[in-house]
Design a protein around this motif. Structure first.
Motif, PDB file in Angstrom:
ATOM      1  N   CYS A  10     -61.381-114.330 -75.605  1.00 19.89           N
ATOM      2  CA  CYS A  10     -60.344-113.513 -74.975  1.00 19.89           C
ATOM      3  C   CYS A  10     -60.127-112.182 -75.697  1.00 19.89           C
ATOM      4  O   CYS A  10     -60.148-111.115 -75.070  1.00 19.89           O
ATOM      5  CB  CYS A  10     -59.059-114.327 -74.991  1.00 19.89           C
ATOM      6  SG  CYS A  10     -58.192-114.231 -73.471  1.00 19.89           S
ATOM      7  N   GLY A  33     -56.406-117.542 -64.942  1.00 18.60           N
ATOM      8  CA  GLY A  33     -55.683-116.344 -65.351  1.00 18.60           C
ATOM      9  C   GLY A  33     -55.558-116.107 -66.842  1.00 18.60           C
ATOM     10  O   GLY A  33     -54.752-115.274 -67.256  1.00 18.60           O
ATOM     11  N   GLN A  37     -54.152-112.620 -68.124  1.00 16.69           N
ATOM     12  CA  GLN A  37     -52.915-112.430 -68.892  1.00 16.69           C
ATOM     13  C   GLN A  37     -53.175-111.590 -70.141  1.00 16.69           C
ATOM     14  O   GLN A  37     -52.404-110.677 -70.463  1.00 16.69           O
ATOM     15  CB  GLN A  37     -52.314-113.788 -69.274  1.00 16.69           C
ATOM     16  CG  GLN A  37     -50.899-113.688 -69.813  1.00 16.69           C
ATOM     17  CD  GLN A  37     -49.947-112.973 -68.840  1.00 16.69           C
ATOM     18  OE1 GLN A  37     -49.630-113.513 -67.780  1.00 16.69           O
ATOM     19  NE2 GLN A  37     -49.533-111.751 -69.168  1.00 16.69           N
ATOM     20  N   LEU A  40     -53.633-108.022 -68.958  1.00 18.96           N
ATOM     21  CA  LEU A  40     -52.365-107.470 -68.445  1.00 18.96           C
ATOM     22  C   LEU A  40     -51.419-107.086 -69.589  1.00 18.96           C
ATOM     23  O   LEU A  40     -50.636-106.136 -69.462  1.00 18.96           O
ATOM     24  CB  LEU A  40     -51.687-108.476 -67.507  1.00 18.96           C
ATOM     25  CG  LEU A  40     -52.306-108.547 -66.103  1.00 18.96           C
ATOM     26  CD1 LEU A  40     -51.918-109.849 -65.398  1.00 18.96           C
ATOM     27  CD2 LEU A  40     -51.887-107.339 -65.263  1.00 18.96           C
ATOM     28  N   ASN A  41     -51.501-107.808 -70.708  1.00 15.64           N
ATOM     29  CA  ASN A  41     -50.644-107.483 -71.854  1.00 15.64           C
ATOM     30  C   ASN A  41     -50.905-106.071 -72.375  1.00 15.64           C
ATOM     31  O   ASN A  41     -50.084-105.508 -73.091  1.00 15.64           O
ATOM     32  CB  ASN A  41     -50.866-108.472 -73.008  1.00 15.64           C
ATOM     33  CG  ASN A  41     -50.345-109.851 -72.659  1.00 15.64           C
ATOM     34  OD1 ASN A  41     -49.578-110.009 -71.703  1.00 15.64           O
ATOM     35  ND2 ASN A  41     -50.771-110.868 -73.402  1.00 15.64           N
ATOM     36  N   TYR A  49     -54.697-104.788 -61.663  1.00 16.69           N
ATOM     37  CA  TYR A  49     -55.571-105.940 -61.935  1.00 16.69           C
ATOM     38  C   TYR A  49     -55.919-106.610 -60.604  1.00 16.69           C
ATOM     39  O   TYR A  49     -55.041-107.126 -59.904  1.00 16.69           O
ATOM     40  CB  TYR A  49     -54.856-106.939 -62.842  1.00 16.69           C
ATOM     41  CG  TYR A  49     -55.818-107.857 -63.560  1.00 16.69           C
ATOM     42  CD1 TYR A  49     -56.344-107.502 -64.792  1.00 16.69           C
ATOM     43  CD2 TYR A  49     -56.230-109.060 -62.992  1.00 16.69           C
ATOM     44  CE1 TYR A  49     -57.261-108.324 -65.451  1.00 16.69           C
ATOM     45  CE2 TYR A  49     -57.136-109.885 -63.646  1.00 16.69           C
ATOM     46  CZ  TYR A  49     -57.638-109.507 -64.879  1.00 16.69           C
ATOM     47  OH  TYR A  49     -58.543-110.310 -65.539  1.00 16.69           O
ATOM     48  N   CYS A  62     -52.895-119.017 -59.621  1.00 12.24           N
ATOM     49  CA  CYS A  62     -52.644-117.636 -60.084  1.00 12.24           C
ATOM     50  C   CYS A  62     -51.631-116.914 -59.191  1.00 12.24           C
ATOM     51  O   CYS A  62     -50.857-116.089 -59.674  1.00 12.24           O
ATOM     52  CB  CYS A  62     -53.949-116.852 -60.165  1.00 12.24           C
ATOM     53  SG  CYS A  62     -54.918-117.360 -61.599  1.00 12.24           S
ATOM     54  N   VAL A  65     -48.392-117.911 -60.678  1.00 15.08           N
ATOM     55  CA  VAL A  65     -48.141-117.356 -62.020  1.00 15.08           C
ATOM     56  C   VAL A  65     -47.850-115.851 -61.953  1.00 15.08           C
ATOM     57  O   VAL A  65     -46.973-115.342 -62.649  1.00 15.08           O
ATOM     58  CB  VAL A  65     -49.359-117.618 -62.941  1.00 15.08           C
ATOM     59  CG1 VAL A  65     -49.242-116.849 -64.247  1.00 15.08           C
ATOM     60  CG2 VAL A  65     -49.492-119.105 -63.231  1.00 15.08           C
ATOM     61  N   PHE A  66     -48.606-115.120 -61.102  1.00 21.07           N
ATOM     62  CA  PHE A  66     -48.511-113.652 -61.126  1.00 21.07           C
ATOM     63  C   PHE A  66     -47.709-113.085 -59.952  1.00 21.07           C
ATOM     64  O   PHE A  66     -47.763-111.880 -59.700  1.00 21.07           O
ATOM     65  CB  PHE A  66     -49.918-113.040 -61.135  1.00 21.07           C
ATOM     66  CG  PHE A  66     -50.720-113.407 -62.368  1.00 21.07           C
ATOM     67  CD1 PHE A  66     -50.314-112.988 -63.627  1.00 21.07           C
ATOM     68  CD2 PHE A  66     -51.862-114.174 -62.274  1.00 21.07           C
ATOM     69  CE1 PHE A  66     -51.034-113.325 -64.769  1.00 21.07           C
ATOM     70  CE2 PHE A  66     -52.606-114.516 -63.413  1.00 21.07           C
ATOM     71  CZ  PHE A  66     -52.176-114.089 -64.662  1.00 21.07           C
ATOM     72  N   ASP A  69     -45.666-109.965 -60.527  1.00 21.45           N
ATOM     73  CA  ASP A  69     -46.297-108.847 -61.224  1.00 21.45           C
ATOM     74  C   ASP A  69     -46.969-107.924 -60.198  1.00 21.45           C
ATOM     75  O   ASP A  69     -48.014-108.249 -59.639  1.00 21.45           O
ATOM     76  CB  ASP A  69     -47.345-109.386 -62.226  1.00 21.45           C
ATOM     77  CG  ASP A  69     -47.787-108.323 -63.209  1.00 21.45           C
ATOM     78  OD1 ASP A  69     -47.802-107.130 -62.830  1.00 21.45           O
ATOM     79  OD2 ASP A  69     -48.110-108.680 -64.351  1.00 21.45           O
TER      80      ASP A  69
END
Ligand SMILES: C[S@@+](CC[C@H](N)C(=O)[O-])C[C@H]1O[C@@H](n2cnc3c(N)ncnc32)[C@H](O)[C@@H]1O
Length: 289
Positions: A10, A33, A37, A40-41, A49, A62, A65-66, A69
């Motif tokens: 990662c 994801g 993630q 995206l940080n 994205y 996902c 989760v997103f 966003d």
């Protein structure tokens, strides 16, 4: 719920792609994801994205989760069909594909990807609407097709395995992972070693999975198409897990994509210890000329 997949390499992906706050990122293998993630940080509100996956289970995970966003858009799509999602007039400057299957797919008892669920249906489709399951492939492919599948996808010259598949289906159709395991057991000599047995089972399962999902053709189509959507100086990261993928990648790489460094990036000892599935991962980074 903890993500059912641990992303590999990662930090290396974020560093090697040199992620900047306003980047427009395409992730062709969104999975659960993890890489998304991490990337995206590092993106600002102006970053974007775009995540794709062909497996509806990854997509619905996902999406939840997103969902809040606004930088993220998610599409159920095979990355070979990237033209369905991208517009060449709005290019992407960072691209990631993390090949193969997720731990969720391997661990799910009804998907048939793993020998560890011995009585699972022999399915192996990442996209469940795809016409041909592993069982249907084993029940219909002619001998030379089977030989090519094992040879091309797992470097395996296995005439006895091919013969035993043909004899098995002359009596009854392949249905479960157990059916395939019984044929593998008859086809090789494992020197009483469980480790040899498991290594061979994994190679055979991998070869069949790659054929069912047409993985090398998808990789080839993607790598040859994606430069059309990347401006000069943009980067592509590819994570491979075995020599079939790496060899094909080297062979098909278009001249417009040049390696950023010769050496492949591999997981550290600490990462391999924490996540045994990372062991074979290799990251390669290319820049668009
Ligand atoms: C190794 S996992 C990716 C994990 C992801 N990077 C993460 O952090 O969770 C590979 C994913 O790619 C998807 N996939 C494989 N080949 C694909 C293709 N040709 N098009 C779209 N998705 C694909 C699989 O369904 C799986 O979810």
């Amino acid at each position: 719920m903890p993500a059912p997949h641990i992303p590999v390499l990662c930090d290396s992906v974020v560093t090697a792609l040199a992620i900047q706050p306003n980047d427009r990122v395409l992730d062709g293998t969104l999975g659960f994801g993890g890489h998304a993630q991490a990337i995206l940080n590092h993106l600002s509100d102006d970053g974007r994205y775009i995540g794709l996956d062909q497996d509806p289970a990854a997509i619905s995970y996902c999406q939840s989760v997103f969902q809040l966003d606004s930088r993220v858009s998610i599409h159920q799509c095979n990355f070979r069909d990237i033209h369905r999602v991208l517009d060449a007039s709005v290019p992407v400057n960072k691209v990631l594909i993390d090949l193969g299957v997720s731990s969720y797919q391997l661990d799910h008892e009804t998907r048939g990807f793993s020998f560890q669920h011995a009585d699972a249906p022999l399915d192996m489709r990442m996209d469940p609407t795809h016409a041909q399951s592993a069982a249907s492939l084993l029940n219909t492919a002619v001998e030379h097709e089977l030989a090519t599948i094992f040879n091309q996808n797992a470097d395996l010259d296995a005439p006895k395995l091919v013969q035993n598949i043909v004899s098995f289906r002359a009596n009854r159709a392949f249905e479960s992972t157990n059916d395939l395991l019984s044929v593998i057991k008859q086809s090789f000599y494992f020197r009483n070693s469980r480790r040899n047995y498991i290594a061979m089972v994994q190679r055979v399962f991998q070869a069949i999975r790659m054929a069912v999902n047409d993985e090398l053709v998808a990789l080839q189509t993607f790598v040859q198409t994606i430069p059309n959507y990347m401006p000069s100086g943009s980067r592509l990261a590819v994570i491979c897990f075995h020599s079939g993928e790496s060899k094909r990648l080297k062979r098909i790489l278009p001249a417009s994509l040049t390696p950023v460094q010769k050496k492949v990036i591999k997981p550290t000892y600490a990462e391999r210890k924490k996540n045994s599935r990372a062991a074979c991962a290799q990251l390669r980074i290319y820049e668009k000329l």
